[in-house]
Design an enzyme around this catalytic site. Structure first.
Site, PDB file in Angstrom:
ATOM      1  N   ASN A   1       0.868  -1.182   0.000  1.00 53.07           N
ATOM      2  CA  ASN A   1       0.000   0.000   0.000  1.00 53.07           C
ATOM      3  C   ASN A   1       0.905   1.233   0.000  1.00 53.07           C
ATOM      4  OD1 ASN A   1      -1.772   2.072   0.505  1.00 53.07           O
ATOM      5  ND2 ASN A   1      -2.338   1.385   2.573  1.00 53.07           N
TER       6      ASN A   1
ATOM      7  N   GLU B   1      -4.941  -4.655  10.890  1.00 54.63           N
ATOM      8  CA  GLU B   1      -3.920  -3.625  11.065  1.00 54.63           C
ATOM      9  C   GLU B   1      -4.174  -2.878  12.376  1.00 54.63           C
ATOM     10  OE1 GLU B   1      -2.076  -2.496   6.980  1.00 54.63           O
ATOM     11  OE2 GLU B   1      -3.734  -1.154   7.396  1.00 54.63           O
TER      12      GLU B   1
HETATM   13  P1  13P Z   1       3.338   0.564   7.590  1.00 55.61           P
HETATM   14  O1  13P Z   1       3.821  -0.740   6.982  1.00 55.61           O
HETATM   15  O2  13P Z   1       4.041   1.755   7.032  1.00 55.61           O
HETATM   16  O3  13P Z   1       3.308   0.498   9.077  1.00 55.61           O
HETATM   17  O4  13P Z   1       1.815   0.749   7.111  1.00 55.61           O
HETATM   18  C1  13P Z   1       0.938  -0.314   7.258  1.00 55.61           C
HETATM   19  C2  13P Z   1      -0.309  -0.001   6.529  1.00 55.61           C
HETATM   20  O5  13P Z   1      -1.078   0.857   6.937  1.00 55.61           O
HETATM   21  C3  13P Z   1      -0.593  -0.752   5.297  1.00 55.61           C
HETATM   22  O6  13P Z   1      -1.881  -0.527   4.851  1.00 55.61           O
END
Ligand code: 13P
Length: 249
Positions: free
Chosen positions: A11, A166
């Site tokens: 992402n 997440e």
């Molecule tokens: P990070 O890997 O930068 O912590 O972000 C995770 C995220 O929100 C993926 O959608």
């Protein structure tokens, strides 16, 4: 237990100019040597047609970062699921915590977007996750259960739907839950999907996201119930993204 092939999705969030396209080329080149793992890149909308062209003929899928619930209409600035499908995308992220937080997206809005993705023939990647305050209060599992119940529309009860767990406090912070905490939530999500959708629910992949890096990916991806990763910051560099994919393969 059903064997689910792992998926690593990058992402890019609101990052990436045309000068970032060589990273995509490097990912395509590096992915040739990888084993059994599905890969997807979700670039910003502006880069998506160009990234789609680079990915053409490769096994790496294109994904959107968000979609509108309607197929078209007077919604300035929005992109519909049908538009993503028209571009050749296979996935679209919905309900990311940054959308929930900064754009006031409710579970009902997320469910409508996920239904739109299904309508357009895309796989929704439906995000859920608790805040630090919710975790500290001991509410993690009930928060996740509520988000799942309200954010997943009935239409998404199919094998190609993806859920991303997440924890909000792990996103972009370099902090991750313990492996036991990850396992506890992933097992709970798996049970909820099984209870609601049966055989189709048991095929739904549940990704972990939040500070996944090359140096912690192997451990996180080995946790029972973790079917891959949704990667933010580390997906912007081909070498890091490929190292995480390698940890899954
Ligand atoms: P990070 O890997 O930068 O912590 O972000 C995770 C995220 O929100 C993926 O959608």
């Amino acid at each position: 237990m059903a064997e689910r092939r792992k998926l690593v999705a990058g992402n890019w969030k609101m990052n990436g100019l045309r000068s970032a396209l060589p990273e995509v080329q490097a990912i395509v080149a590096g992915a040739r040597g990888l084993g059994q793992v599905d890969l997807a890149i979700c670039p910003p909308s502006t880069l998506s047609p160009m990234v789609g062209e680079v990915l053409l003929g490769s096994p790496i899928a294109l994904g959107g970062q968000d979609c509108h619930a309607s197929a078209n209409g007077a919604f300035t600035g929005d992109v519909s699921a049908e538009m993503w499908a028209d571009l050749g995308a296979r996935f679209v992220i919905v309900g990311h915590s940054e959308r929930r937080q900064y754009h006031a997206e409710t579970d009902a809005i997320v469910a409508a977007k996920a239904a739109a993705a299904c309508r357009a023939g895309l796989s929704p990647i439906i995000c859920v996750g608790e805040s630090l305050a919710e975790r500290d209060a001991g509410d993690t599992l009930s928060v996740i259960a509520g988000q799942l119940a309200r954010s997943i529309p009935d239409e998404a009860g199919r094998p190609d739907t993806v859920i991303a767990y997440e924890p909000v406090w792990a996103i972009g912070t370099g902090r991750t839950p313990t492996l036991a905490q990850v396992e506890e939530v992933h097992q709970a999500i798996g049970r909820a999907l099984d209870a609601r959708f049966g055989a189709a629910g048991r095929q739904i992949r549940v990704l972990y996201g939040g500070s996944v890096k090359p140096d912690n990916a192997a451990q996180l991806m080995a946790v029972p119930g973790v079917d891959g990763a949704l990667v933010g910051g580390a997906s912007l560099k081909a070498a890091d993204f490929l190292a995480i994919a390698q940890a899954c393969a």
